[in-house]
Write a protein that holds these residues in place. Structure first.
Motif, PDB file in Angstrom:
ATOM      1  N   ASN A  54      76.622  60.084  36.000  1.00 47.75           N
ATOM      2  CA  ASN A  54      76.917  60.977  37.110  1.00 47.75           C
ATOM      3  C   ASN A  54      75.598  61.592  37.560  1.00 47.75           C
ATOM      4  N   TRP A  55      75.022  61.034  38.642  1.00 48.52           N
ATOM      5  CA  TRP A  55      73.696  61.490  39.065  1.00 48.52           C
ATOM      6  C   TRP A  55      73.730  62.870  39.703  1.00 48.52           C
ATOM      7  N   LYS A  56      74.898  63.455  39.828  1.00 57.12           N
ATOM      8  CA  LYS A  56      74.967  64.827  40.316  1.00 57.12           C
ATOM      9  C   LYS A  56      74.740  65.838  39.199  1.00 57.12           C
ATOM     10  N   THR A  57      74.576  65.367  38.005  1.00 55.85           N
ATOM     11  CA  THR A  57      74.378  66.272  36.875  1.00 55.85           C
ATOM     12  C   THR A  57      73.077  67.040  37.007  1.00 55.85           C
ATOM     13  N   SER A  58      73.038  68.223  36.437  1.00 55.29           N
ATOM     14  CA  SER A  58      71.813  69.025  36.451  1.00 55.29           C
ATOM     15  C   SER A  58      70.843  68.613  35.355  1.00 55.29           C
ATOM     16  N   VAL A  59      71.285  67.696  34.479  1.00 53.74           N
ATOM     17  CA  VAL A  59      70.414  67.240  33.398  1.00 53.74           C
ATOM     18  C   VAL A  59      69.467  66.175  33.944  1.00 53.74           C
ATOM     19  N   SER A  60      68.178  66.323  33.658  1.00 52.92           N
ATOM     20  CA  SER A  60      67.184  65.356  34.126  1.00 52.92           C
ATOM     21  C   SER A  60      66.477  64.721  32.943  1.00 52.92           C
ATOM     22  N   VAL A  61      66.009  63.526  33.149  1.00 51.94           N
ATOM     23  CA  VAL A  61      65.283  62.812  32.101  1.00 51.94           C
ATOM     24  C   VAL A  61      63.916  63.467  31.929  1.00 51.94           C
ATOM     25  N   PRO A  62      63.554  63.835  30.714  1.00 51.54           N
ATOM     26  CA  PRO A  62      62.259  64.513  30.515  1.00 51.54           C
ATOM     27  C   PRO A  62      61.078  63.595  30.789  1.00 51.54           C
ATOM     28  N   GLU A  63      59.986  64.192  31.260  1.00 47.77           N
ATOM     29  CA  GLU A  63      58.734  63.475  31.488  1.00 47.77           C
ATOM     30  C   GLU A  63      57.753  63.885  30.402  1.00 47.77           C
TER      31      GLU A  63
ATOM     32  N   MET B  31      55.498  56.781  25.819  1.00 45.86           N
ATOM     33  CA  MET B  31      56.702  57.479  25.389  1.00 45.86           C
ATOM     34  C   MET B  31      57.737  57.482  26.503  1.00 45.86           C
ATOM     35  N   ASN B  32      57.297  57.703  27.738  1.00 47.56           N
ATOM     36  CA  ASN B  32      58.210  57.662  28.872  1.00 47.56           C
ATOM     37  C   ASN B  32      58.816  56.277  29.045  1.00 47.56           C
ATOM     38  N   ALA B  33      58.017  55.270  28.851  1.00 45.44           N
ATOM     39  CA  ALA B  33      58.501  53.894  29.004  1.00 45.44           C
ATOM     40  C   ALA B  33      59.535  53.561  27.931  1.00 45.44           C
ATOM     41  N   ALA B  34      59.256  53.994  26.710  1.00 45.60           N
ATOM     42  CA  ALA B  34      60.192  53.720  25.618  1.00 45.60           C
ATOM     43  C   ALA B  34      61.526  54.404  25.872  1.00 45.60           C
ATOM     44  N   LEU B  35      61.474  55.631  26.389  1.00 41.46           N
ATOM     45  CA  LEU B  35      62.703  56.352  26.677  1.00 41.46           C
ATOM     46  C   LEU B  35      63.488  55.674  27.788  1.00 41.46           C
ATOM     47  N   GLN B  36      62.788  55.227  28.820  1.00 46.18           N
ATOM     48  CA  GLN B  36      63.458  54.557  29.934  1.00 46.18           C
ATOM     49  C   GLN B  36      64.142  53.280  29.462  1.00 46.18           C
ATOM     50  N   ARG B  37      63.485  52.560  28.577  1.00 41.21           N
ATOM     51  CA  ARG B  37      64.094  51.329  28.072  1.00 41.21           C
ATOM     52  C   ARG B  37      65.385  51.640  27.314  1.00 41.21           C
ATOM     53  N   LYS B  38      65.347  52.681  26.520  1.00 40.62           N
ATOM     54  CA  LYS B  38      66.544  53.069  25.761  1.00 40.62           C
ATOM     55  C   LYS B  38      67.690  53.448  26.693  1.00 40.62           C
ATOM     56  N   ILE B  39      67.354  54.191  27.755  1.00 36.53           N
ATOM     57  CA  ILE B  39      68.393  54.629  28.696  1.00 36.53           C
ATOM     58  C   ILE B  39      68.980  53.425  29.428  1.00 36.53           C
ATOM     59  N   ARG B  40      68.107  52.506  29.866  1.00 29.63           N
ATOM     60  CA  ARG B  40      68.595  51.352  30.619  1.00 29.63           C
ATOM     61  C   ARG B  40      69.469  50.453  29.760  1.00 29.63           C
ATOM     62  N   SER B  41      69.160  50.405  28.468  1.00 28.43           N
ATOM     63  CA  SER B  41      69.918  49.513  27.593  1.00 28.43           C
ATOM     64  C   SER B  41      71.193  50.157  27.046  1.00 28.43           C
ATOM     65  N   ALA B  42      71.359  51.464  27.297  1.00 27.13           N
ATOM     66  CA  ALA B  42      72.526  52.163  26.738  1.00 27.13           C
ATOM     67  C   ALA B  42      73.798  51.744  27.465  1.00 27.13           C
ATOM     68  N   SER B  43      74.851  51.539  26.662  1.00 26.89           N
ATOM     69  CA  SER B  43      76.154  51.196  27.214  1.00 26.89           C
ATOM     70  C   SER B  43      77.048  52.437  27.241  1.00 26.89           C
ATOM     71  N   ASP B  44      78.221  52.278  27.852  1.00 24.20           N
ATOM     72  CA  ASP B  44      79.184  53.380  27.824  1.00 24.20           C
ATOM     73  C   ASP B  44      79.542  53.735  26.386  1.00 24.20           C
ATOM     74  N   ASP B  45      79.671  52.742  25.540  1.00 19.32           N
ATOM     75  CA  ASP B  45      79.977  52.986  24.124  1.00 19.32           C
ATOM     76  C   ASP B  45      78.883  53.816  23.461  1.00 19.32           C
ATOM     77  N   ASP B  46      77.628  53.479  23.815  1.00 19.62           N
ATOM     78  CA  ASP B  46      76.507  54.224  23.232  1.00 19.62           C
ATOM     79  C   ASP B  46      76.561  55.697  23.634  1.00 19.62           C
ATOM     80  N   LEU B  47      76.807  55.928  24.918  1.00 19.85           N
ATOM     81  CA  LEU B  47      76.826  57.308  25.401  1.00 19.85           C
ATOM     82  C   LEU B  47      77.975  58.104  24.793  1.00 19.85           C
TER      83      LEU B  47
END
Length: 328
Positions: A4-13, A19-35
């Motif tokens: 839900n991109w309307k959330t007030s939570v933002s991905v930290p920089e 470190m940012n790249a590693a985090l982005q990879r984790k987020i992109r690979s996350a499934s609904d089950d993971d979340l």
């Protein structure tokens, strides 16, 4: 994955680009089950921590009450000093017992929380995929403990209320005793120390009269055969007193005094209750012989209860019920 991109939570920089790249990879690979699994696991941890804080707070409260109870003191000059001590001891034992139970619960919940921390390093999605029905989770161990938190608080409240009411009752009785001590009917231990042996015998006789006894003999003599004061209780029981006065700091009375009294009080004087009374004390062998021969020793705190505070003699000796039963 759906966010839900309307959330007030933002991905930290992070400052580090890797470190940012590693985090982005984790987020992109996350499934609904993971979340969902991450949210469930986080919620479990918060629930466990909440229960831990509840029990730990109660444990801290119990420990504070335990420390305070350990500081409670009784007035050694009070006729109820032993009753105060027993009440304080019961409070302390109750608090310690409850604290032990709650501490066990705190340790168990702490173990659950640490187990959850360890589980966070594994595959959370697989953790919540339960192909086998009836699987158990760490929080299951907390459920039975949680049901005891409110009852435990109620038990603590009940223990404190019971102690407060008990001490209040003792304080009221104490006030009555102290009021009696201010009357002419009261004799202090210090007054006994200043008496002569004859005056001591006569004082014991007066105290017996104060209890409603009929006197047959007020003091002893050369041929008293071990009986200085002889009185009859209202129920007809004969009480024989052997009175031994000592100067302050005098030696304790030994077993020969008890032997003499035992040889005459019942065989000669037909006593129902035999009492050796002194303003001093008795030796260990005298105590042992008196216990074997059913002779009551009256001195120190027991004498003060009777003479100073006005507690009936047979109540002081702990035989009031026995006499009432035999009289019935």
């Amino acid at each position: 994955m759906h966010l839900n991109w309307k959330t007030s939570v933002s991905v930290p920089e992070y400052a580090d680009t890797e470190m940012n790249a590693a985090l982005q990879r984790k987020i992109r690979s996350a499934s609904d089950d993971d979340l969902l699994a991450s949210l469930l696991h986080f919620a479990e941890g918060r629930v466990a921590l909440s229960r831990y804080r509840g029990f730990d707070g109660l444990l801290s409260e119990l420990r504070r009450e335990e420390v305070d109870a350990g500081k409670l003191e009784s007035d050694d000059d009070s006729p109820l000093c032993f009753e105060y001590r027993r009440a304080n001891h019961r409070l302390l034992q109750s608090l310690r017992g409850e604290a032990t139970r709650i501490e066990t619960a705190v340790n168990q919940i702490g173990g659950v929380w640490h187990s959850l921390r360890e589980a966070s390093t594994g595959n959370l999605s697989r953790r919540y995929q339960q192909p086998d029905a009836g699987g158990e989770f760490e929080l299951d161990a907390i459920s039975s403990l949680e049901r005891d938190l409110t009852p435990a608080r109620n038990r603590l409240t009940a223990v404190l209320i019971r102690h407060r009411e008990e001490v209040h009752t003792l304080a009221l009785k104490d006030a009555e005793f102290r009021a009696f001590a201010a009357t002419p009917d009261s004799i202090s231990l210090e007054q006994f120390d200043r008496m002569t042996p004859l005056g001591f015998e006569q004082a014991v006789a007066e105290l017996a009269q104060r209890d409603g006894y009929t006197l047959a003999q007020r003091n002893g003599g050369a041929r008293d055969l071990g009986a200085d004061v002889i009185a009859t209780a209202p129920d007809g029981r004969k009480i024989v007193f052997q009175c031994k006065h000592r100067q302050p700091g005098g030696r304790p009375l030994g077993s020969p005094v008890i032997q003499t009294l035992n040889g005459t009080a019942r065989p000669v004087h037909k006593a129902d209750v035999v009492i050796a009374v002194t303003n001093a004390s008795f030796t260990g062998p005298a105590h042992d012989l008196a216990a074997k021969q059913d002779i009551h020793l009256l001195f120190g705190p027991r004498l003060r209860k009777w003479a100073t505070w006005g507690v009936p003699l047979l109540t002081v000796l702990g035989i009031e019920t026995d006499i009432a039963q035999e009289a019935a």
